[in-house]
Design an enzyme around this catalytic site. Structure first.
Site, PDB file in Angstrom:
ATOM      1  N   LYS A  68      -1.782  14.291 -11.155  1.00 28.01           N
ATOM      2  CA  LYS A  68      -1.028  13.685 -12.259  1.00 28.01           C
ATOM      3  C   LYS A  68      -0.094  14.710 -12.905  1.00 28.01           C
ATOM      4  O   LYS A  68       0.996  14.379 -13.346  1.00 28.01           O
ATOM      5  CB  LYS A  68      -2.003  13.089 -13.285  1.00 28.01           C
ATOM      6  CG  LYS A  68      -2.648  11.787 -12.816  1.00 28.01           C
ATOM      7  CD  LYS A  68      -1.574  10.733 -12.576  1.00 28.01           C
ATOM      8  CE  LYS A  68      -2.103   9.392 -12.140  1.00 28.01           C
ATOM      9  NZ  LYS A  68      -1.041   8.420 -11.827  1.00 28.01           N
ATOM     10  N   ASP A  75       0.887  -1.164   0.000  1.00 29.16           N
ATOM     11  CA  ASP A  75       0.000   0.000   0.000  1.00 29.16           C
ATOM     12  C   ASP A  75       0.925   1.214   0.000  1.00 29.16           C
ATOM     13  O   ASP A  75       1.618   1.472   0.986  1.00 29.16           O
ATOM     14  CB  ASP A  75      -0.878  -0.025   1.248  1.00 29.16           C
ATOM     15  CG  ASP A  75      -1.761   1.213   1.356  1.00 29.16           C
ATOM     16  OD1 ASP A  75      -1.494   2.216   0.655  1.00 29.16           O
ATOM     17  OD2 ASP A  75      -2.701   1.192   2.166  1.00 29.16           O
ATOM     18  N   VAL A  76       0.948   1.959  -1.098  1.00 29.79           N
ATOM     19  CA  VAL A  76       1.956   3.007  -1.244  1.00 29.79           C
ATOM     20  C   VAL A  76       1.741   4.186  -0.299  1.00 29.79           C
ATOM     21  O   VAL A  76       2.627   5.030  -0.158  1.00 29.79           O
ATOM     22  CB  VAL A  76       2.043   3.521  -2.699  1.00 29.79           C
ATOM     23  CG1 VAL A  76       2.447   2.402  -3.642  1.00 29.79           C
ATOM     24  CG2 VAL A  76       0.728   4.173  -3.134  1.00 29.79           C
ATOM     25  N   TYR A 105      -7.675  14.630  -9.908  1.00 28.28           N
ATOM     26  CA  TYR A 105      -6.821  13.657 -10.606  1.00 28.28           C
ATOM     27  C   TYR A 105      -5.878  14.370 -11.571  1.00 28.28           C
ATOM     28  O   TYR A 105      -4.684  14.064 -11.648  1.00 28.28           O
ATOM     29  CB  TYR A 105      -7.710  12.664 -11.352  1.00 28.28           C
ATOM     30  CG  TYR A 105      -6.991  11.546 -12.061  1.00 28.28           C
ATOM     31  CD1 TYR A 105      -6.320  10.563 -11.346  1.00 28.28           C
ATOM     32  CD2 TYR A 105      -7.007  11.457 -13.453  1.00 28.28           C
ATOM     33  CE1 TYR A 105      -5.681   9.516 -12.003  1.00 28.28           C
ATOM     34  CE2 TYR A 105      -6.376  10.423 -14.115  1.00 28.28           C
ATOM     35  CZ  TYR A 105      -5.720   9.450 -13.384  1.00 28.28           C
ATOM     36  OH  TYR A 105      -5.082   8.426 -14.045  1.00 28.28           O
TER      37      TYR A 105
END
Lengths: 234, 255
Positions: B162, B64-65, B158
């Protein structure tokens, strides 16, 4: 007073934000128009939604907010450091905090700006070129810039335009102040500027004025690089 | 015949499904030992089987990052077993990444869901991988998105996180270039679990999306997104760093 047009400059305490605040305020007094220019700076925690909301609520009592200039990047982002030497708190302060500040401020701008209003971001060009030891700054700048593009698409139906002007990092940090003893981060660029050096503040204020015209209303989601031809993005 | 990634050790985060899974399998086809970083390894046995079937060596890793201890342990396990790390591919995204976001009213908690996976974990994974990538003169590859370039109206959070990865790539490429570490990103347009759900519920909408792609279809994670990712992790890309490769079937030509 409530009929007055209001411009809000976010990040008006230092650097390019301070210089733009002064430039816009002087322009008001020079041409005799009645715009009110309000600066928000270090007295506000831009990562605190309630503080930002309270500030905008107070400004809205002074007139119609029809222009917002956003120049805020957290100061800690300008201290060079390799990412491997950062702990999570340092990474957050230098990078993520500026992203949250932009998000919170844009939300409040949306609640308070008039239809047809103009939002202009002023950011350093580092996000486009990348600078060693300024990774969080570069990450934040690109994140904020594209957040603004998404916002431009969302707010277009209200004829609100959202555009970004980028300047060289030294101009962003200093504005009209002399460098003095301050050591600025080294930025690898594509070379010298094509045009002779000039006042970045005057360049940016001129572009803000242009974006505020009727013709400027056709531009949104755009990036204007006011670095006198240094980066010349492909 | 020697494959591009023979014997190379590569960790792929978010490898349980979608682009991450496709990239992991493509790395396997190129001969890599693939660390399959997922939140629940017990649910990703089929991915390991697919990696093995493709000719690679699978290593299922709990990763789980958003949990720095887990990502550190995943890297440590690869180092303990194989003694090297040649590339790290950070593909994981928030589970809510494809949900339309009401930007003007969205909460900081939702922002945190996006930022913790895509912004903070990018930094943390890079730091954790650094000594190993320096030793191997390896590569860091971030899976970003065209949304992070165009600024998507329905996906503003998002898009922002990103985009931050693109700034990260450009800056870190300069910072780590002297160490011989290359830093790049891929912006894919590909079939995802969210799009597969959309295909089931609203196939006409998927057709409309496909009609915007000059090549007439959405990318396949394994066969369309995988090979460019393999390239960027291989020696064939030894002189490529600081770049974002848009792999979108021509959908995005002005980015």
């Amino acid at each position: 007073m409530v009929n007055e047009n209001v411009t809000v400059v976010i990040g008006a305490d230092r650097g390019i934000g301070r210089a733009i605040f002064d430039g816009l305020r002087n322009a008001v007094s020079d041409d005799g128009t009645s715009d009110v220019v309000v600066g928000l700076g270090d007295e506000i925690d831009f990562a605190d939604p309630s503080a930002v909301a309270a500030s905008f609520a107070e400004i809205a009592t002074r007139g119609t907010i029809n222009r917002v200039v956003f120049c805020f990047i957290d100061e800690s982002a300008f201290t060079p450091a390799p990412i491997i030497e950062m702990d999570e708190a340092a990474w957050d302060a230098a990078g993520e905090r500026s992203l949250r500040a932009a998000l919170i401020t844009f939300q409040e701008v949306h609640r308070n700006i008039a239809d047809g209003g103009r939002v202009v971001l002023v950011l350093p060009t580092v996000g486009a070129v990348g600078v060693a030891d300024l990774v969080p700054l570069c990450s934040a700048v690109e994140g904020v810039r594209v957040m603004a593009k998404a916002v431009a698409r969302r707010w277009g139906a209200r004829s609100i335009t959202v555009n970004t002007i980028e300047v060289e990092l030294s101009a962003f940090i200093l504005g009209d102040e002399p460098v003095g003893d301050r050591v600025l981060p080294a930025v690898a660029t594509l070379g010298a500027s094509a045009l002779p050096a000039g006042s970045a503040t005057q360049d940016v204020v001129g572009l803000i004025d242009m974006l505020s015209t009727d013709a400027g209303g056709a531009l949104t989601g755009a990036l204007l690089v006011a670095d006198r031809g240094t980066v010349m993005q492909p | 015949m020697t494959k591009l990634l023979d014997g190379r050790v590569i960790l792929v985060t978010g490898a349980a499904a979608g682009v991450g899974r496709g990239v992991a399998v493509a790395m396997a086809e190129a001969g890599a030992i693939v660390g399959i970083g997922v939140r629940r390894p017990e649910n990703a046995v089929d991915v390991a089987d697919e990696v093995a079937a493709a000719g690679g060596t699978p290593v299922l890793l709990r990763c789980d990052v958003t949990d720095g201890a887990q990502s550190a342990a995943a890297i440590a396990e690869l180092m303990a077993t194989y003694g090297r790390l040649d590339a790290l591919v950070h593909n994981a995204v928030s589970n809510r990444s494809s949900e339309p976001t009401d930007f003007e009213n969205a909460s900081l908690e939702l922002w945190e869901e996006h930022a913790s996976v895509t912004v903070r974990a990018t930094w943390r994974l890079a730091v954790q991988a650094y000594p190993h990538l320096k030793a191997s003169r390896g590569a860091l590859l971030l899976m970003t998105s065209p949304a992070g370039i165009e600024g998507s109206a329905p996906l503003p959070f998002y898009s922002a996180v990103k985009a931050s990865q693109r700034g990260f790539v450009r800056a870190l490429a300069r910072e780590w270039g002297p160490d011989g570490i290359r830093v790049n990103s891929v912006a894919p347009l590909a079939i995802s679990p969210a799009l597969e759900n959309l295909q089931a519920t609203d196939p006409e909408r998927v057709k409309r999306i496909e009609s915007l792609v000059p090549l007439g279809r959405l990318g396949d994670p394994r066969t369309d997104i995988g090979p460019p990712s393999v390239f960027l992790c291989s020696d064939e890309a030894r002189y490529v760093t600081g770049q974002t490769l848009v792999v979108s079937g021509g959908r995005f030509t002005s980015l």
